[in-house]
Design an enzyme around this catalytic site. Structure first.
Site, PDB file in Angstrom:
ATOM      1  N   TYR A 119       0.827  -1.222   0.000  1.00 55.80           N
ATOM      2  CA  TYR A 119       0.000   0.000   0.000  1.00 55.80           C
ATOM      3  C   TYR A 119       0.855   1.264   0.000  1.00 55.80           C
ATOM      4  O   TYR A 119       2.034   1.227   0.249  1.00 55.80           O
ATOM      5  CB  TYR A 119      -1.074  -0.006   1.087  1.00 55.80           C
ATOM      6  CG  TYR A 119      -0.698  -0.088   2.558  1.00 55.80           C
ATOM      7  CD1 TYR A 119       0.535   0.266   3.063  1.00 55.80           C
ATOM      8  CD2 TYR A 119      -1.676  -0.510   3.477  1.00 55.80           C
ATOM      9  CE1 TYR A 119       0.811   0.208   4.424  1.00 55.80           C
ATOM     10  CE2 TYR A 119      -1.404  -0.579   4.836  1.00 55.80           C
ATOM     11  CZ  TYR A 119      -0.155  -0.218   5.298  1.00 55.80           C
ATOM     12  OH  TYR A 119       0.108  -0.278   6.634  1.00 55.80           O
ATOM     13  N   GLU A 120       0.193   2.352  -0.354  1.00 55.93           N
ATOM     14  CA  GLU A 120       0.870   3.647  -0.551  1.00 55.93           C
ATOM     15  C   GLU A 120       1.912   3.545  -1.675  1.00 55.93           C
ATOM     16  O   GLU A 120       2.951   4.194  -1.647  1.00 55.93           O
ATOM     17  CB  GLU A 120       1.500   4.120   0.768  1.00 55.93           C
ATOM     18  CG  GLU A 120       1.769   5.610   0.861  1.00 55.93           C
ATOM     19  CD  GLU A 120       0.560   6.461   0.546  1.00 55.93           C
ATOM     20  OE1 GLU A 120       0.666   7.271  -0.383  1.00 55.93           O
ATOM     21  OE2 GLU A 120      -0.484   6.336   1.213  1.00 55.93           O
ATOM     22  N   GLY A 121       1.610   2.724  -2.680  1.00 54.00           N
ATOM     23  CA  GLY A 121       2.505   2.542  -3.836  1.00 54.00           C
ATOM     24  C   GLY A 121       3.409   1.342  -3.631  1.00 54.00           C
ATOM     25  O   GLY A 121       4.221   1.326  -2.703  1.00 54.00           O
ATOM     26  N   GLN A 140       7.511   2.614  -6.295  1.00 52.78           N
ATOM     27  CA  GLN A 140       8.534   3.442  -5.606  1.00 52.78           C
ATOM     28  C   GLN A 140       9.822   3.475  -6.426  1.00 52.78           C
ATOM     29  O   GLN A 140      10.479   4.499  -6.558  1.00 52.78           O
ATOM     30  CB  GLN A 140       8.882   2.870  -4.219  1.00 52.78           C
ATOM     31  CG  GLN A 140       7.726   2.710  -3.266  1.00 52.78           C
ATOM     32  CD  GLN A 140       6.967   3.986  -3.037  1.00 52.78           C
ATOM     33  OE1 GLN A 140       7.558   5.054  -2.915  1.00 52.78           O
ATOM     34  NE2 GLN A 140       5.663   3.893  -3.007  1.00 52.78           N
TER      35      GLN A 140
END
Ligand code: FAD
Length: 593
Positions: free
Chosen positions: A434-436, A441
């Site tokens: 999650y969050e990329g 990244q």
């Protein structure tokens, strides 16, 4: 089940000696803030973390949230714990003073957040999401929206959520399809969001959703996404939660880990449209989300540190208790006496110290990037941009290895749920997603953060690392000679790879995206090795000063040496893979997979 004690000594050491917190505070004009205050705050936070949140960690795992009549009922005990968190002012730590915050530096907030996530990550995700919502509103909300929502979000009276993901829009947010139809001064929001963390609960009187949606005339793709506030309860004339909005949690995911954190399918507009309010300008929603991602991504990287620390503490406790094996004199021994078990503990400890150093230094760089001194801010913003995907990508991947080592220390008992070791391993697994995801990244790191500025930000970091390399050469000891040799080799490899990529990427479109994860991991291990070498220099200097226990300082030298022997060479191995070009990955026919 495992207990948790905040890692006071190391947190204070990193804040004082690596972050140079006192110097930062005096340069930033924060007269009453210093490392002594930081230490007191961390100690106080440690009490709530150990006494209240940590005991609820396995409760959340075994009795996750449940859905009743479209209402999410959180784990028993969480509401009381949240109340204590709010009453003690923890939610306000880093918020701006004009909205009721204490305006303390981000790095201090990060050190405190580490403790919440170690103690109970499922719980701590709720305040973490609120912090993200606060940041988005501060940066982009109108004065009216700020006045209506910020004081309660900062006090913790209400919580915030991030509603980005949809069934067809995960990594590719350009595909967001939720709709926002203008209706007088407001917008009617319709659509379905999935995987929404703490999308609903009964701990507070309101939940403030930040939602990505499209206006009817919006351009296709990323340039047509807008950001809206959609409160669970619309505010009445007095600014209090009133009528229920047209948004509800329609189902809860049953998932691998973080059971204490409800993961919600949210439905907007089943009865005509949820009332939403535009944040900032239309069609700039995704850009707004990106401006706050440094914080959110660093927060998730921090979770990698937190969960590894929690698992490590459990490893040490178990290794001291578990009797297995016989000493030469015939007496029975605890497994902590076996050299290989000690290796596993040191592998965890050294990795964790490297992660803590990186997380706090990167968080402090965020403070400096917000400096009133334009020159300072100009220097640190590219550094923050560069370090953020490393913190997120490397630390969350490393956490997989370190939480797995905890299972290994436990032997067969590690696989048995009752010990709790498995929970940390399961809880950690979401972090690189999650969050990329790590892939996202890594693409950001190699593309936007390296190739786009022709390697300038990376070159500046490498120069700073070379200062450490030179300082290591001045200490006359075999350990420092080794730290010097290993760090110099790894920094020089990083310089070589940077030039090689800049040269080759121009003519090979797929190269950067094929090798990006190795490029990211390489720099994770390099940053870890660099900061532990810096720690070793400080420890050597402070030895005998009485400021820290000498045993603590000597251990700092050991963890730095272990990292240089065991982990730093991985940076060079990743460099080899980058320079192999990984051409096969793109050449192989898709049907051959
Ligand atoms: C427990 C949990 C909590 C969550 N909380 C929230 C939340 O609060 N709010 C919210 O909005 N979302 C939330 N999410 C969603 C999360 O952010 C997404 O799952 C994540 O961004 C990945 O999207 P996806 O699942 O659709 O995977 P996909 O995008 O389908 O990716 C699948 C794989 O393909 C790779 N991939 C995809 N695109 C590319 C590309 N361009 N280049 C290279 N590789 C690529 C990915 O790296 C990954 O390995 C949560 C998810 C979970 C499981």
């Amino acid at each position: 089940m495992s207990t948790y004690t905040a890692p006071y000594a190391d947190a204070n050491f990193v804040i004082k000696e690596l972050v140079k917190f006192d110097q930062y505070c005096s340069e930033a004009g924060l007269e009453e803030v210093n490392s002594e205050l930081a230490s007191v705050i961390i100690e106080e936070a440690g009490k709530l973390a150990s006494d209240v949140l940590a005991p609820l960690n396995s409760t959340g795992d075994q009795n996750g949230a449940r859905l009743e009549d479209n209402k999410v009922i959180e784990t028993e005990g969480f509401a009381d714990a949240y109340q204590q968190y709010v009453e003690n002012g923890w939610a306000t730590l880093t918020g701006p003073e004009e909205f009721g915050g204490q305006a303390l530096p981000n790095v201090l907030g990060t050190a405190v957040n580490e403790l919440w996530h170690s103690a109970n990550m499922g719980f701590a995700l709720c305040p973490m999401l609120s912090q993200g919502a606060v940041e988005a509103l501060i940066a982009h909300g109108s004065d009216e929206l700020k006045a209506q929502y910020l004081p309660q979000l900062i006090s913790g009276e209400w919580t915030g959520t991030m509603n980005l993901t949809e069934p067809n829009a995960g990594s590719d947010l350009a595909a967001v399809a939720s709709k926002a139809i203008p209706d007088g001064d407001v917008y009617k929001i319709t659509g379905q969001k999935i995987f929404i963390t703490w999308g609903d609960h009964q701990m507070t009187s309101n939940v403030v959703h930040l939602v990505l949606a499209r206006l009817p005339d919006a351009p296709a793709g990323v340039k047509g996404i807008s950001l809206f506030i959609v409160p669970k309860f619309k505010l009445d004339a007095n600014g209090e939660p009133g009528e229920l909005n047209d948004v509800a949690c329609v189902s809860l995911e049953h998932k691998l880990g973080i059971h204490g954190s409800p993961t919600c399918v949210m439905s907007f507009g089943d009865n005509g449209g949820a009332e939403g309010y535009l944040v900032g300008e239309a069609n700039k929603g995704l850009m707004y989300m990106f401006t706050m991602m440094n914080h959110a991504r660093q927060s998730v990287g921090l979770q990698g540190l937190s969960i590894s620390e929690r698992a490590y503490q459990q490893s040490v406790e178990y290794a001291k208790e578990r009797i297995q094996g016989t000493r030469k004199d015939g007496s029975k021994m605890a497994i902590i006496e076996h050299p290989d078990v000690r290796r596993m503990l040191l592998a965890q400890k050294s990795g964790i110290e490297a992660m803590r150093a990186l997380a706090y230094v990167a968080a402090s760089d965020v403070d400096k990037a917000h400096s009133k001194d334009a020159e300072v801010a100009k220097h640190y913003q590219p550094r923050v941009d560069l370090l953020t995907p490393i913190v997120k990508g490397w630390m969350t991947e490393f956490a997989q290895e370190l939480t797995s080592l905890n299972i290994q220390v436990h032997g067969g008992m590690g696989c048995i749920e009752e010990t709790g070791a498995a929970q940390h391993y399961r809880d950690a697994r979401i972090l690189p997603i999650y969050e990329g995801t790590t892939g996202i990244q890594a693409l950001d790191f190699i593309g936007r953060k390296m190739l786009m500025d022709q390697g300038a930000a990376l070159e500046s970091l490498q120069s700073e690392m070379m200062i450490t390399v030179n300082a290591l050469a001045t200490v006359d000891s075999p350990v420092f000679a080794k730290l010097h040799r290993e760090l110099r080799t790894a920094v020089e490899r990083s310089m070589q790879v940077r030039s090689w990529l800049l040269d080759k990427s121009a003519s090979n479109r797929d190269l950067a995206s094929s090798v990006c994860v190795d490029f990211l991991m390489m720099h994770g291990f390099l940053c870890g090795g660099w900061l532990l070498a810096k720690s070793a220099l400080s420890a050597q200097e402070l030895m005998g000063s009485g400021e820290y226990a000498d045993d603590f300082l000597r251990t700092k030298l050991i963890t730095a040496e272990f990292f240089a022997d065991n982990y730093l060479p991985r940076a060079n191995r990743h460099a080899d893979v980058v320079m192999s070009g990984l051409s096969g990955a793109c050449e192989i026919d898709t049907e051959q997979f």
